[in-house]
Design a protein around this motif. Structure first.
Motif, PDB file in Angstrom:
ATOM      1  N   UNK A   1       6.493   3.719   2.709  1.00 11.54           N
ATOM      2  CA  UNK A   1       7.184   4.834   2.051  1.00 11.54           C
ATOM      3  C   UNK A   1       8.140   5.517   3.029  1.00 11.54           C
ATOM      4  N   UNK A   2       9.313   5.882   2.520  1.00 15.36           N
ATOM      5  CA  UNK A   2      10.345   6.612   3.270  1.00 15.36           C
ATOM      6  C   UNK A   2      10.970   5.795   4.400  1.00 15.36           C
TER       7      UNK A   2
ATOM      8  N   UNK B   1      12.786   4.671  -0.640  1.00 10.53           N
ATOM      9  CA  UNK B   1      13.441   4.030   0.496  1.00 10.53           C
ATOM     10  C   UNK B   1      14.830   4.617   0.689  1.00 10.53           C
ATOM     11  N   UNK B   2      15.227   4.744   1.936  1.00 12.34           N
ATOM     12  CA  UNK B   2      16.578   5.219   2.247  1.00 12.34           C
ATOM     13  C   UNK B   2      17.450   3.990   2.496  1.00 12.34           C
ATOM     14  N   UNK B   3      18.259   3.657   1.510  1.00 10.06           N
ATOM     15  CA  UNK B   3      19.061   2.441   1.531  1.00 10.06           C
ATOM     16  C   UNK B   3      20.489   2.774   1.953  1.00 10.06           C
ATOM     17  N   UNK B   4      20.954   2.072   3.002  1.00  6.78           N
ATOM     18  CA  UNK B   4      22.288   2.345   3.536  1.00  6.78           C
ATOM     19  C   UNK B   4      23.051   1.030   3.697  1.00  6.78           C
TER      20      UNK B   4
ATOM     21  N   UNK C   1      12.219  -9.471  -1.427  1.00  8.98           N
ATOM     22  CA  UNK C   1      10.766  -9.338  -1.506  1.00  8.98           C
ATOM     23  C   UNK C   1      10.139  -9.140  -0.127  1.00  8.98           C
ATOM     24  N   UNK C   2      10.685  -9.802   0.894  1.00  9.98           N
ATOM     25  CA  UNK C   2      10.167  -9.614   2.244  1.00  9.98           C
ATOM     26  C   UNK C   2      10.439  -8.202   2.756  1.00  9.98           C
ATOM     27  N   UNK C   3      11.604  -7.679   2.439  1.00  5.28           N
ATOM     28  CA  UNK C   3      11.919  -6.302   2.823  1.00  5.28           C
ATOM     29  C   UNK C   3      10.913  -5.344   2.203  1.00  5.28           C
ATOM     30  N   UNK C   4      10.675  -5.496   0.923  1.00  3.86           N
ATOM     31  CA  UNK C   4       9.760  -4.594   0.215  1.00  3.86           C
ATOM     32  C   UNK C   4       8.338  -4.710   0.770  1.00  3.86           C
ATOM     33  N   UNK C   5       7.892  -5.934   1.064  1.00  5.82           N
ATOM     34  CA  UNK C   5       6.528  -6.132   1.561  1.00  5.82           C
ATOM     35  C   UNK C   5       6.324  -5.589   2.975  1.00  5.82           C
ATOM     36  N   UNK C   6       7.390  -5.504   3.754  1.00  5.03           N
ATOM     37  CA  UNK C   6       7.261  -5.100   5.150  1.00  5.03           C
ATOM     38  C   UNK C   6       7.524  -3.622   5.399  1.00  5.03           C
ATOM     39  N   UNK C   7       7.874  -2.873   4.370  1.00  2.00           N
ATOM     40  CA  UNK C   7       8.244  -1.476   4.580  1.00  2.00           C
ATOM     41  C   UNK C   7       7.306  -0.509   3.878  1.00  2.00           C
TER      42      UNK C   7
END
Length: 235
Positions: free
Chosen positions: A52-53, A78-81, A44-50
């Motif tokens: 588009x793209x 999101x570009x997930x690696x 959830x923190x990742x999503x809130x801090x990022x």
């Protein structure tokens, strides 16, 4: 599949091989307190801090659970690696991502040697602790340099405590937790021996100081249970 690896005598130091990969999801869920809750917090923190793209790297992504959870919940592109040096782990990650219908790039590589592109977020869940101390700070500096301004680094670690008596008490409580998850004293002792000199934890303060000395302007522990902690850092 249930983790029963350490029911038999160990013959080598711990490594993320095919045998471990087969039972890893069960192993980490039963070995790390509040694993699912902490994974959801990081997601959830990742999503809130990022925005588009944004580009996200999961370092030592294992079977890809966290990236899959991010992909499932986020409505952003999101570009997930995910990067891991265990081919067995990555194969399971690819199979899981395909089953969930999510687009994630999984990369077989040594994170210490890999040339990252600029990114908005790095994640390392219980990964830095396996990097030798002489290389660890240099690697965190590499992460810092590859982060865009305002980028975030979120990582979880096993930690130790400066007070030896408290440290012993926290370890005892942790072993009680593992017994509650169905592990025997023999299995606990076997895994402890296999991890000797492989997993090298820092104190909470040492982790914070490493990040600040590297250049991060803000560092905050966002979760702790006994000898486990998660940190949030912003460039």
């Amino acid at each position: 599949m249930k983790d029963e690896i350490f029911k038999k005598p160990i013959s080598k130091q711990f490594e993320f091989d095919e045998e471990v990969a087969t039972v890893f999801d069960d192993m980490i869920g039963r070995s790390v307190p509040f694993y699912k809750e902490n994974l959801a917090l990081v997601r959830d923190l990742v999503i809130k801090n990022l925005q588009e793209d944004a580009t996200i790297y999961d370092l030592g992504c294992s079977t890809g659970t966290l990236l899959i959870e991010i992909a499932k919940k986020s409505d952003k592109n999101l570009y997930l690696k995910g990067i891991d040096n265990s081919a067995a782990m990555l194969q399971r990650a690819k199979n899981k991502a395909k089953a969930f219908g999510v687009d994630i790039e999984f990369i077989y590589a040594d994170i210490l040697e890999y040339d990252f592109s600029l990114a908005n977020c790095f994640i390392a869940n219980y990964t830095l602790q396996f990097i030798r101390p002489l290389k660890r700070e240099k690697f965190v500096k590499k992460i810092y340099e590859k982060l865009e301004d305002e980028g975030v680094f979120i990582f979880s670690e096993k930690i130790i405590t400066e007070d030896k008596r408290l440290n012993k008490q926290l370890i005892d409580i942790y072993y009680d937790f593992k017994r509650e998850q169905g592990y025997s004293d023999y299995e606990i002792a076997q895994k402890r021996e296999a991890l000797e000199n492989v997993l090298i934890p820092y104190t909470l303060k040492e982790n914070e100081e490493m990040l600040l000395q590297t250049g991060f302007r803000f560092v905050e522990p966002i979760f702790r249970w006994a000898n486990f902690a998660t940190f949030f850092a912003r460039k």
